[in-house]
Motif scaffolding. Structure first.
Motif, PDB file in Angstrom:
ATOM      1  N   ASN A 139       0.850  -1.194   0.000  1.00 48.43           N
ATOM      2  CA  ASN A 139       0.000   0.000   0.000  1.00 48.43           C
ATOM      3  C   ASN A 139       0.881   1.238   0.000  1.00 48.43           C
ATOM      4  O   ASN A 139       1.921   1.263   0.648  1.00 48.43           O
ATOM      5  CB  ASN A 139      -0.869   0.052   1.265  1.00 48.43           C
ATOM      6  CG  ASN A 139      -1.811  -1.140   1.341  1.00 48.43           C
ATOM      7  OD1 ASN A 139      -2.098  -1.776   0.330  1.00 48.43           O
ATOM      8  ND2 ASN A 139      -2.256  -1.444   2.536  1.00 48.43           N
ATOM      9  N   PHE A 140       0.437   2.263  -0.723  1.00 48.45           N
ATOM     10  CA  PHE A 140       1.070   3.571  -0.607  1.00 48.45           C
ATOM     11  C   PHE A 140       0.026   4.504  -0.031  1.00 48.45           C
ATOM     12  O   PHE A 140      -0.882   4.938  -0.742  1.00 48.45           O
ATOM     13  CB  PHE A 140       1.559   4.055  -1.965  1.00 48.45           C
ATOM     14  CG  PHE A 140       2.683   3.232  -2.514  1.00 48.45           C
ATOM     15  CD1 PHE A 140       3.927   3.232  -1.903  1.00 48.45           C
ATOM     16  CD2 PHE A 140       2.489   2.418  -3.622  1.00 48.45           C
ATOM     17  CE1 PHE A 140       4.960   2.462  -2.397  1.00 48.45           C
ATOM     18  CE2 PHE A 140       3.524   1.650  -4.118  1.00 48.45           C
ATOM     19  CZ  PHE A 140       4.762   1.674  -3.506  1.00 48.45           C
ATOM     20  N   GLY A 141       0.135   4.769   1.233  1.00 43.87           N
ATOM     21  CA  GLY A 141      -0.908   5.551   1.894  1.00 43.87           C
ATOM     22  C   GLY A 141      -2.213   4.786   1.805  1.00 43.87           C
ATOM     23  O   GLY A 141      -2.292   3.628   2.208  1.00 43.87           O
ATOM     24  N   ALA A 142      -3.248   5.425   1.238  1.00 52.06           N
ATOM     25  CA  ALA A 142      -4.557   4.776   1.160  1.00 52.06           C
ATOM     26  C   ALA A 142      -4.677   3.910  -0.103  1.00 52.06           C
ATOM     27  O   ALA A 142      -5.634   3.168  -0.264  1.00 52.06           O
ATOM     28  CB  ALA A 142      -5.646   5.838   1.183  1.00 52.06           C
ATOM     29  N   ILE A 143      -3.676   4.016  -0.996  1.00 44.32           N
ATOM     30  CA  ILE A 143      -3.797   3.305  -2.278  1.00 44.32           C
ATOM     31  C   ILE A 143      -3.259   1.883  -2.143  1.00 44.32           C
ATOM     32  O   ILE A 143      -2.128   1.683  -1.711  1.00 44.32           O
ATOM     33  CB  ILE A 143      -3.015   4.045  -3.377  1.00 44.32           C
ATOM     34  CG1 ILE A 143      -3.534   5.472  -3.501  1.00 44.32           C
ATOM     35  CG2 ILE A 143      -3.091   3.307  -4.703  1.00 44.32           C
ATOM     36  CD1 ILE A 143      -2.572   6.419  -4.177  1.00 44.32           C
ATOM     37  N   LYS A 144      -4.108   0.925  -2.542  1.00 45.30           N
ATOM     38  CA  LYS A 144      -3.639  -0.461  -2.571  1.00 45.30           C
ATOM     39  C   LYS A 144      -2.996  -0.708  -3.927  1.00 45.30           C
ATOM     40  O   LYS A 144      -3.678  -0.958  -4.913  1.00 45.30           O
ATOM     41  CB  LYS A 144      -4.822  -1.420  -2.397  1.00 45.30           C
ATOM     42  CG  LYS A 144      -5.209  -1.641  -0.961  1.00 45.30           C
ATOM     43  CD  LYS A 144      -6.217  -2.765  -0.861  1.00 45.30           C
ATOM     44  CE  LYS A 144      -6.490  -3.067   0.601  1.00 45.30           C
ATOM     45  NZ  LYS A 144      -7.477  -4.133   0.748  1.00 45.30           N
ATOM     46  N   ALA A 145      -1.667  -0.607  -3.991  1.00 40.68           N
ATOM     47  CA  ALA A 145      -0.984  -0.754  -5.280  1.00 40.68           C
ATOM     48  C   ALA A 145      -0.958  -2.208  -5.704  1.00 40.68           C
ATOM     49  O   ALA A 145      -1.181  -2.536  -6.866  1.00 40.68           O
ATOM     50  CB  ALA A 145       0.427  -0.199  -5.181  1.00 40.68           C
ATOM     51  N   VAL A 146      -0.691  -3.081  -4.746  1.00 37.02           N
ATOM     52  CA  VAL A 146      -0.644  -4.520  -5.022  1.00 37.02           C
ATOM     53  C   VAL A 146      -1.394  -5.224  -3.898  1.00 37.02           C
ATOM     54  O   VAL A 146      -1.156  -4.961  -2.724  1.00 37.02           O
ATOM     55  CB  VAL A 146       0.815  -5.020  -5.094  1.00 37.02           C
ATOM     56  CG1 VAL A 146       0.862  -6.528  -5.166  1.00 37.02           C
ATOM     57  CG2 VAL A 146       1.526  -4.410  -6.298  1.00 37.02           C
ATOM     58  N   ASP A 147      -2.313  -6.092  -4.299  1.00 34.42           N
ATOM     59  CA  ASP A 147      -3.190  -6.697  -3.300  1.00 34.42           C
ATOM     60  C   ASP A 147      -3.155  -8.227  -3.416  1.00 34.42           C
ATOM     61  O   ASP A 147      -3.717  -8.795  -4.351  1.00 34.42           O
ATOM     62  CB  ASP A 147      -4.606  -6.151  -3.535  1.00 34.42           C
ATOM     63  CG  ASP A 147      -5.571  -6.583  -2.447  1.00 34.42           C
ATOM     64  OD1 ASP A 147      -5.096  -7.079  -1.405  1.00 34.42           O
ATOM     65  OD2 ASP A 147      -6.782  -6.431  -2.658  1.00 34.42           O
ATOM     66  N   ARG A 148      -2.494  -8.856  -2.504  1.00 42.98           N
ATOM     67  CA  ARG A 148      -2.386 -10.323  -2.436  1.00 42.98           C
ATOM     68  C   ARG A 148      -2.068 -10.956  -3.803  1.00 42.98           C
ATOM     69  O   ARG A 148      -2.796 -11.808  -4.302  1.00 42.98           O
ATOM     70  CB  ARG A 148      -3.674 -10.917  -1.852  1.00 42.98           C
ATOM     71  CG  ARG A 148      -3.709 -10.757  -0.335  1.00 42.98           C
ATOM     72  CD  ARG A 148      -4.955 -11.334   0.255  1.00 42.98           C
ATOM     73  NE  ARG A 148      -6.108 -10.523  -0.089  1.00 42.98           N
ATOM     74  CZ  ARG A 148      -7.280 -11.007  -0.486  1.00 42.98           C
ATOM     75  NH1 ARG A 148      -7.448 -12.300  -0.606  1.00 42.98           N
ATOM     76  NH2 ARG A 148      -8.271 -10.198  -0.755  1.00 42.98           N
ATOM     77  N   VAL A 149      -0.981 -10.537  -4.374  1.00 43.18           N
ATOM     78  CA  VAL A 149      -0.571 -11.087  -5.669  1.00 43.18           C
ATOM     79  C   VAL A 149       0.249 -12.360  -5.468  1.00 43.18           C
ATOM     80  O   VAL A 149       1.158 -12.394  -4.649  1.00 43.18           O
ATOM     81  CB  VAL A 149       0.245 -10.036  -6.465  1.00 43.18           C
ATOM     82  CG1 VAL A 149       1.066 -10.697  -7.561  1.00 43.18           C
ATOM     83  CG2 VAL A 149      -0.691  -8.989  -7.057  1.00 43.18           C
ATOM     84  N   SER A 150      -0.141 -13.417  -6.200  1.00 40.14           N
ATOM     85  CA  SER A 150       0.611 -14.671  -6.148  1.00 40.14           C
ATOM     86  C   SER A 150       0.762 -15.227  -7.562  1.00 40.14           C
ATOM     87  O   SER A 150      -0.165 -15.127  -8.359  1.00 40.14           O
ATOM     88  CB  SER A 150      -0.138 -15.728  -5.331  1.00 40.14           C
ATOM     89  OG  SER A 150      -0.324 -15.302  -4.015  1.00 40.14           O
ATOM     90  N   PHE A 151       1.920 -15.744  -7.858  1.00 41.11           N
ATOM     91  CA  PHE A 151       2.111 -16.535  -9.086  1.00 41.11           C
ATOM     92  C   PHE A 151       3.434 -17.265  -8.995  1.00 41.11           C
ATOM     93  O   PHE A 151       4.247 -16.952  -8.120  1.00 41.11           O
ATOM     94  CB  PHE A 151       2.030 -15.662 -10.355  1.00 41.11           C
ATOM     95  CG  PHE A 151       2.958 -14.490 -10.390  1.00 41.11           C
ATOM     96  CD1 PHE A 151       4.297 -14.642 -10.758  1.00 41.11           C
ATOM     97  CD2 PHE A 151       2.494 -13.214 -10.077  1.00 41.11           C
ATOM     98  CE1 PHE A 151       5.128 -13.552 -10.810  1.00 41.11           C
ATOM     99  CE2 PHE A 151       3.335 -12.117 -10.123  1.00 41.11           C
ATOM    100  CZ  PHE A 151       4.656 -12.283 -10.484  1.00 41.11           C
TER     101      PHE A 151
END
Lengths: 423, 309
Positions: free
Chosen positions: B13-25
């Motif tokens: 997260n950058f402040g309130a922004i969820k830039a990446v959310d539970r990314v898996s691969f």
């Protein structure tokens, strides 16, 4: 902390710094400028009367003229052959028409100036100078004391005072300074050279920190703005990068300082150059060792802060206006470092030589001026190390976040947030 | 399939922004892996976490079973999206510097650099400063700096953006060459054509989440079972009202059509013919990556992850 990667970065930073025209020019020009600025007033005095001057001296008292003539003859033969004089005796009414008559000669500089010594000058020493350039201090320096001497001679001529008495009355007092120290038995005559050295130390520390600091800041901005930073971070850790850069820049600063100090050492200890005995330095090598260690640690402290400021901004303009907190931290201690020459034993100078940041500029100057007790010399390194620990941690946190932040110019409140970020 | 790199539930997260959310691969050994997504989808942030440039707020990245750290950095070659070089350094000094940061130095690196420079037709520029090179040549130097230390693993962030056609080909050849040497290559792009031609595995990221991942062939097989690529002449607007149709993307002469069930494809063809549409091409087993991309990211509100192994 200094591993292979930091070493690679250090090497590059050092080379990129040292092999530039700016660095070479600055390193060579600064001592020239420094010694030049000391020599310029002397040179001005020697060659200041670059043009030939002709002065008309008018005395309301005709009897004063021979005395004046005698005094000025000594001056013109000894000091300056570039000033010639003519003498006349007129009253203040005749002076008006005389000036009117000679107006064109004065305007065309055939006559550089007219000095009028009225009768009452023998009571109040008020004389007048008429010229197209009445602010020429060279004239006053050369001529003022001669006229004064003539007036005094004339005033006392019938008063039965011997020449010896008169000479004594004329003479000012001269303080000879002696330093009593633990290092030497008895007392040692103090040197003006030490005062000069204290000033030179403060000045060089200031210039060094500013030059190397702003250089590092530019280099951080370059890496950030050109996005080299990401390639660097794909190979190394932000902290390793910062350490490498700081040490590389510090080494270039040390090299520069050595080059600056060599002429100082040469002038002070060499028998090749004849310098007046009152300027001979009364110092030991310990002072110079302390100076260099102090400068190294000082650079580490300040460069961390400069790197942090550089990381906050992505262009030089913004960074220039954002450096003020660090610039103040350099400038204020520097001012105090210079001002303690007035009284190195004062409470202010003692306290400042123990304060974080201040000690870097104040202690070396103080050491050059007075005998600092040994225990006092052991305290600043401890203070410096503590300061370094705090500033480095803070700088590393700001740097780590800052170097990857681009776009909007951050606010100081954002920077405070960065310190708390987990990265 | 042995796994070279595994991204497990990373968040940033950058402040309130969820830039990446539970990314898996997972990135298999020896594969060319594409990270796809629109601009701002979270590709670069994901890559920076893989590179250990950002620490994830949550989740971890593993390289051959151990958490990524300095060892991984030494083995990886990384080309960031926004490129930069020290403009005032000489070409060879610069290349040696980047290799030395990876722990490679000496005559071997100089030799490698020279042979690459020769291949890139830059051997006469060795002593030139980077700022004196053309933009295209600077790009070549940047690739070279990425691979000079002979990395086992290569991460390229938007490698084709801003490249001229010659350098695009050069980079494509290099990627294929590295694949032949058994290296795993990850690249991110928003250009589906390139990804389709080059990659064998992919992860599609949208709004910070992986919405699709797996092998390209399996993904295409899965999506093409309900998909028809149609080249036609006439009016197909009646299809919009048909209950068997799930989605249509109509370009006027061509259309991508998805039916609700694979068994309905024959009926679709029959209806088209019955309505007098001139069917020039009816490809029932073909779907482009672009069509998959639009199908998934264009679906409003549908953010379920589709995983195919």
């Amino acid at each position: 902390m200094l591993n292979r990667r930091s070493y690679t970065i250090l090497k590059r930073e050092f080379m990129a710094r040292v092999f530039t025209k700016g660095f070479i020019l600055m390193t060579i020009l600064l001592p020239l400028f420094m010694f030049g600025s000391m020599a310029i007033p002397t040179m001005m005095m020697k060659f200041g009367g670059e043009k030939k001057s002709h002065i008309r001296i008018i005395s309301e008292t005709p009897d004063l003229i021979p005395t004046l003539k005698a005094s000025f003859d000594t001056l013109s033969s000894q000091k300056s052959r570039d000033i010639t004089f003519e003498y006349d005796s007129l009253d203040s009414v005749a002076l008006g028409s005389d000036l009117q008559e000679l107006r064109s000669d004065i305007l065309s500089n055939k006559i550089s100036g007219v000095i009028f010594i009225p009768d009452r000058a023998l009571a109040d020493k008020q004389i007048a100078y008429y010229s197209t350039n009445p602010n020429n201090t060279m004239i006053f320096m050369h001529i003022g004391s001669v006229i004064n001497r003539s007036l005094v001679d004339y005033y006392f001529r019938d008063k039965n005072i011997s020449k010896e008495d008169l000479d004594y009355a004329r003479q000012g007092i001269d303080f000879k300074k002696f330093r009593i120290s633990k290092k030497k038995e008895g007392a040692e005559e103090e040197s003006k050279g030490n005062e000069l050295l204290a000033f030179v130390f403060s000045f060089l520390l200031y210039m060094g920190v500013i030059i190397i600091g702003s250089g590092l800041m530019q280099s951080v901005i370059e890496e950030k703005a050109s996005r080299i930073i990401e390639v660097l971070l794909s190979s190394t850790h932000a902290q390793e990068l910062m350490v490498g850069k700081i040490i590389g820049a510090s080494l270039s600063g040390l090299l520069q300082m050595v080059i600056w100090i060599i002429p100082v050492l040469f002038v002070s200890f060499s028998a090749l150059l004849v310098i007046p005995p009152e300027f001979h330095l009364k110092v030991d090598s310990g002072l110079f060792i302390y100076f260099f260690i102090n400068y190294t640690v000082g650079l580490f402290i300040y460069l961390g802060l400069f790197a942090a400021v550089g990381s906050i901004f992505d262009n030089s303009q913004d960074a220039q206006s954002g450096t003020w907190p660090v610039a103040l931290l350099v400038a204020i201690p520097f001012m105090i470092g210079i001002s303690i020459v007035m009284n190195p034993g004062s409470i202010l100078s003692e306290v400042c030589s123990f304060l974080p940041f201040f000690t870097i500029f104040v202690m070396p100057a103080r050491m050059a001026l007075i005998d600092v007790p040994t225990w006092q010399l052991l305290v600043p390194p401890i203070i410096n190390i503590l300061t370094l620990t705090v500033t480095f941690k803070l700088a590393a946190k700001i740097y780590r976040v800052g170097i990857l932040m681009t776009g909007k110019k951050p606010l100081w409140s954002d920077v405070v947030k960065w310190v708390r970020y987990k990265y | 399939m042995s796994v070279a790199l595994e991204v497990r539930e990373v968040c940033k997260n950058f402040g309130a922004i969820k830039a990446v959310d539970r990314v898996s691969f997972v990135v298999p050994e020896g594969s060319i892996f594409a990270i796809l997504g629109r601009n701002g989808a979270g590709k670069t942030t994901t890559i920076r976490m893989m590179m250990n440039i950002y620490l994830p707020d949550k989740g971890e990245v593993f390289f051959r079973g151990t958490k990524v750290g300095q060892e991984f950095k030494n083995k990886v070659g990384y080309l960031p999206e926004e490129r930069g070089l020290y403009k005032k350094m000489k070409v060879m000094d610069l290349l040696r510097f980047f290799a030395e940061l990876k722990g490679k130095r000496g005559a071997e690196i100089t030799h490698r650099a020279k042979s690459y420079l020769e291949r890139f037709q830059l051997s006469d520029r060795i002593k030139d400063k980077v700022q004196d090179l053309s933009k295209g040549n600077q790009q070549k130097i940047q690739f070279l700096a990425t691979i000079l230390h002979d990395p086992e693993f290569v991460i390229l962030d938007e490698p084709f953006s801003g490249l001229d056609p010659i350098n695009t080909n050069l980079l494509k050849d290099m990627i294929l060459e590295m694949k032949q040497q058994g290296k795993a290559i990850i690249f991110s792009t928003h250009l589906m054509d390139f990804a389709e031609k080059l990659c064998d595995h992919l992860a599609l990221i949208d709004q910070g989440r992986v919405v699709l991942s797996g092998s390209l062939s399996q993904i295409k097989e899965e999506f093409s079972r309900r998909h028809v690529h149609l080249v036609y002449k006439g009016d197909i607007s009646f299809l919009h009202d048909l209950p068997i149709i799930d989605k249509i993307e109509d370009f006027g002469n061509t259309a991508g059509i998805r039916v609700k069930d694979p068994g309905q494809i024959q009926e679709l063809l029959r209806l088209l013919v019955a309505r007098g549409v001139e069917v020039k091409k009816f490809d029932a087993d073909e779907i482009s990556l672009h069509e998959i991309f639009v199908q998934i990211t264009g679906d409003t509100g549908e953010k379920t992850s589709t995983k195919i192994r």
